[in-house]
Design a protein around this motif. Structure first.
Motif, short mmCIF file in Angstrom:
data_model
loop_
_atom_site.label_atom_id
_atom_site.label_comp_id
_atom_site.label_asym_id
_atom_site.label_seq_id
_atom_site.Cartn_x
_atom_site.Cartn_y
_atom_site.Cartn_z
N HIS A 160 87.64 16.76 -2.60
CA HIS A 160 86.50 15.75 -2.29
C HIS A 160 85.22 16.06 -2.91
N SER A 161 84.93 17.19 -3.45
CA SER A 161 83.89 17.48 -4.30
C SER A 161 83.86 16.58 -5.58
N ASP A 162 84.87 15.79 -5.87
CA ASP A 162 84.88 15.13 -7.04
C ASP A 162 84.81 13.71 -6.82
N TYR A 163 84.68 13.24 -5.68
CA TYR A 163 84.38 11.83 -5.13
C TYR A 163 83.19 11.28 -5.94
N ASP A 164 82.12 11.57 -6.26
CA ASP A 164 81.04 10.95 -6.88
C ASP A 164 81.44 10.87 -8.54
N ARG A 165 82.07 11.61 -8.95
CA ARG A 165 82.48 11.38 -10.41
C ARG A 165 83.52 10.29 -10.28
N PHE A 166 84.36 10.11 -9.41
CA PHE A 166 85.24 8.88 -9.43
C PHE A 166 84.56 7.77 -9.27
N PHE A 167 83.52 7.57 -8.30
CA PHE A 167 82.56 6.59 -7.98
C PHE A 167 81.98 6.18 -9.29
N ASN A 168 81.42 6.99 -10.08
CA ASN A 168 80.77 6.69 -11.35
C ASN A 168 81.57 6.12 -12.60
N TRP A 169 82.82 6.64 -12.48
CA TRP A 169 83.89 6.09 -13.31
C TRP A 169 84.22 4.67 -12.79
N TYR A 170 84.50 4.48 -11.55
CA TYR A 170 84.79 3.15 -11.21
C TYR A 170 83.76 2.01 -11.21
N ASN A 171 82.36 2.59 -10.82
CA ASN A 171 81.37 1.62 -11.36
C ASN A 171 81.13 1.01 -12.46
N ARG A 172 81.39 1.84 -13.52
CA ARG A 172 81.30 1.58 -14.98
C ARG A 172 82.61 0.77 -15.54
N HIS A 173 83.59 0.94 -14.91
CA HIS A 173 84.88 -0.15 -15.03
C HIS A 173 84.56 -1.35 -14.40
N VAL A 174 84.08 -1.29 -13.14
CA VAL A 174 83.76 -2.77 -12.49
C VAL A 174 82.74 -3.67 -13.44
N ALA A 175 81.69 -3.00 -13.95
CA ALA A 175 80.88 -3.69 -14.63
C ALA A 175 81.44 -4.17 -16.23
N PHE A 176 82.49 -3.31 -16.58
CA PHE A 176 83.15 -3.76 -17.90
C PHE A 176 84.04 -4.89 -17.62
N GLY A 178 83.66 -7.38 -15.29
CA GLY A 178 82.92 -8.47 -14.95
C GLY A 178 81.79 -8.88 -16.32
N ASN A 179 82.14 -8.29 -17.57
CA ASN A 179 81.30 -8.41 -18.42
C ASN A 179 81.84 -9.44 -19.53
N LEU A 180 81.87 -10.88 -18.93
CA LEU A 180 82.41 -11.92 -19.27
C LEU A 180 81.46 -12.22 -20.69
N ALA A 181 80.18 -11.80 -20.73
CA ALA A 181 79.50 -12.24 -21.80
C ALA A 181 79.56 -11.30 -22.75
N ARG A 182 80.38 -10.03 -22.71
CA ARG A 182 80.63 -8.95 -23.56
C ARG A 182 79.33 -8.44 -24.25
N ASP A 183 78.51 -7.92 -23.26
CA ASP A 183 77.32 -7.24 -23.60
C ASP A 183 77.74 -5.80 -24.26
N PRO A 184 77.55 -5.37 -25.21
CA PRO A 184 77.97 -4.25 -25.96
C PRO A 184 77.98 -2.78 -25.38
N GLU A 185 76.50 -2.77 -24.59
CA GLU A 185 76.23 -1.45 -23.86
C GLU A 185 77.13 -1.25 -22.51
N ILE A 186 77.53 -2.41 -22.08
CA ILE A 186 78.41 -2.47 -20.87
C ILE A 186 79.94 -2.20 -21.20
N ASP A 187 80.32 -2.87 -22.44
CA ASP A 187 81.44 -2.50 -22.98
C ASP A 187 81.79 -0.99 -23.23
N GLU A 188 80.72 -0.73 -24.11
CA GLU A 188 81.02 0.95 -24.55
C GLU A 188 80.80 1.80 -23.43
N SER A 189 79.91 1.62 -22.31
CA SER A 189 79.81 2.44 -21.19
C SER A 189 81.38 2.46 -20.51
#
Length: 414
Positions: A160-176, A178-189
Motif C-alpha cells: 500500500h505504501s506504493d499507491y502514490d507512485r502508481f498514481f503518479n505513473w497513471y496520471n502521466r500515462h493519462v496525459a499521454f 489524451g495528447n492528441l496535439a502531441r505536445d512533446p513534454e507530455i509525450d516525453e513524460s
C-alpha cells in the motif's frame, strides 16, 4: 462532404470543440457523418451504426496504436490481429471473465472471498477513513481517482505504501493518451513514466517467478495455453494496460454517475433506496458520458462508408461518445435516463452491448468486468456510508476533456 459543412465545422482539435464536443458531434451526425479533419489528418466517424461497423470490420485495424499507445504500453493485444490476438487473449481472459474473476482472493486464491470484494472494500475503507458525514470532499479527486489505482495495486500484490507512485505513473500515462496535439513534454513524460514503472515491476516479476503467490502477477506468470506462456515484456504490458484502462473507466465514470444523480435529488434517493438501479445508472452514465470518448483506427484496405471512399492507410477516429448519443439509435439521447428501454443495461459490460464505452468487437476491453465490479461495489459503499450525500451548495458539475472526458471535480457534502 457538403460545402457548408466543410466551411463551417470547426477543427476537431479546436478550443470550440473541446468546450462542447457534444454540440460538435450533433453537427457531424447531421451534416457530415464521415468527416475529414485537416488537423487530425483523418476521418471522424460519428454515427452509431457506422462506429459499430468499423469495430466489427477487420479492415479497421489497430495499427495506429504503434504511435498512440505502444510508446507507453509496449506492444499489447490491442495491436494484434488474427491468430496472434486470439492466442494472447486466451492466455489472460480467464483472469477477467467468469470463474476466473469469481475466484480472485486476494488474487486467484481458490478458497476465500473474491479479490474484488476484498480489494474494493479495503481500498474504499482506506480512502474514506478520513471522510465523516457532514464533511466536504471532492468525490473525484479524493475518491474516484484513487480507488481503481489502489485496487489494481492490491491485486498485483504490491505494498500500500506504493499507491502514490502508481498514481503518479497513471496520471502521466493519462496525459499521454489524451495528447492528441502531441505536445512533446507530455509525450516525453508519458514515456518516462513507463520506464519508471517497468524498472519497478521488472524485479518484482523476476522474484514472483521463484515465489509465486495469490496475486495477479503470479497469475500472469503461470497462465498457459497449449504450452505457451507470457513473456516478461508481455506481463509488464498487460499490467500497464490494466492500470490505465481500469483507472480511467472507473474513477471518471463513478464521479460522472454521482454528478448526474445528485443534480436531481430524486434520482439519487431512488438508487440509494433501490440498489437494483445501480447497474442501470452505471450503464446509462457510460452511454451518455463515457470516460474514453473515442478510439483511433487505421484502414488496411480501401473501404466505403456513406459514399465516402476511405483509402488504405487512412486514419479514422471512431467517436464513441457521438455514437452513444445518436438520435437514430437512442430516444432523447442527451437526457440521463437509466429507465430507458432502448438500452440493455445487462449487456453494457459485454461485447454485445448497445454502447461503445469499452469499445466493441474483437478488441472489446478485457477489463470491462473488472470495471463493472469496481463501479458497482464502490457505488454501494458510498451509498451505504453516506446516504445523505448532496452537492455542495452552489456547486454545479462541469464536464471537460476531449479524448478523456468527465466532470473535472465533484464537490459534495457527505
Amino acid at each position: 462532404m457538403s460545402n457548408t459543412a466543410a466551411e463551417t465545422l470547426p477543427g476537431f482539435l479546436s478550443p470550440e470543440v473541446a468546450a462542447d464536443p457534444d454540440a460538435y458531434y450533433r453537427r457531424l451526425r447531421a451534416e457530415d457523418p464521415v468527416h475529414w479533419d485537416d488537423g487530425y489528418q483523418g476521418y471522424l466517424i460519428s454515427k452509431h451504426a457506422d462506429v459499430g461497423f468499423a469495430y466489427r470490420n477487420p479492415l479497421f485495424s489497430t495499427q495506429n496504436y504503434e504511435v498512440s499507445l505502444q510508446p507507453v504500453f509496449g506492444r499489447s493485444m490491442l495491436q494484434m490481429d488474427g491468430s496472434e490476438h486470439s492466442r494472447k487473449k486466451a492466455l489472460v481472459t480467464p483472469y477477467f471473465r467468469g470463474k476466473g474473476l469469481e475466484k480472485w482472493a486476494p488474487v486467484i486464491a481458490r478458497n476465500v472471498a473474491t479479490i474484488l470484494d476484498r480489494s474494493v472494500a479495503s481500498a474504499s475503507e482506506h480512502i474514506t477513513r478520513g471522510f465523516l458525514p457532514g464533511s466536504t470532499v471532492d468525490l473525484l479527486a479524493d475518491f474516484g481517482y484513487y480507488l481503481p489505482v489502489y485496487v489494481i495495486t492490491d491485486m498485483l500484490g504490491l505494498p500500500h505504501s506504493d499507491y502514490d507512485r502508481f498514481f503518479n505513473w497513471y496520471n502521466r500515462h493519462v496525459a499521454f493518451l489524451g495528447n492528441l496535439a502531441r505536445d512533446p513534454e507530455i509525450d516525453e513524460s508519458g514515456r518516462q513514466a513507463t520506464g519508471e514503472l517497468w524498472a519497478y515491476l521488472g524485479p518484482v516479476v523476476e522474484d514472483r517467478r521463484s515465489n509465486l503467490g495469490d496475486d495477479l502477477i503470479s497469475g500472469l506468470i503461470t497462465a498457459e495455453i497449449d504450452g505457451e506462456r507470457l513473456a516478461d515484456a508481455e506481463i509488464l504490458t498487460h499490467i500497464t494496460q490494466l492500470l490505465n484502462a481500469g483507472s480511467e473507466t472507473t474513477g471518471k465514470a463513478l464521479a460522472s454517475m454521482f454528478a448526474y444523480l445528485l443534480r436531481e435529488r430524486a434520482l439519487f434517493e431512488e438508487v440509494r433506496d433501490d440498489r437494483s438501479q445501480v447497474i442501470p445508472a452505471i450503464s446509462e452514465t457510460l452511454r451518455i458520458s463515457p470516460p474514453s470518448q473515442m478510439n483511433g483506427r487505421k484502414i488496411t484496405q480501401d473501404v466505403e462508408i456513406h459514399g465516402v471512399r476511405l483509402p488504405a492507410g487512412t486514419l479514422v477516429m471512431l467517436l464513441m461518445a457521438s455514437a452513444n448519443r445518436d438520435e437514430d439509435r437512442f430516444a432523447d439521447p442527451d437526457t440521463f435516463n437509466y429507465h430507458r428501454t432502448d438500452l440493455a443495461h445487462e449487456k453494457t459490460f459485454s461485447a454485445a452491448g448497445d454502447t461503445f464505452a469499452f469499445g466493441s468487437g474483437r478488441h472489446f476491453c478485457l477489463g470491462a468486468m473488472l470495471a463493472k465490479s469496481e463501479l458497482e461495489m464502490a457505488s454501494n459503499v458510498l451509498l451505504d456510508r453516506f446516504p445523505d450525500m448532496r452537492l455542495v451548495d452552489g456547486f454545479e458539475p462541469e464536464w471537460s476533456g476531449l479524448k478523456m472526458r468527465s466532470v473535472h471535480s465533484l464537490k459534495v457534502t457527505l
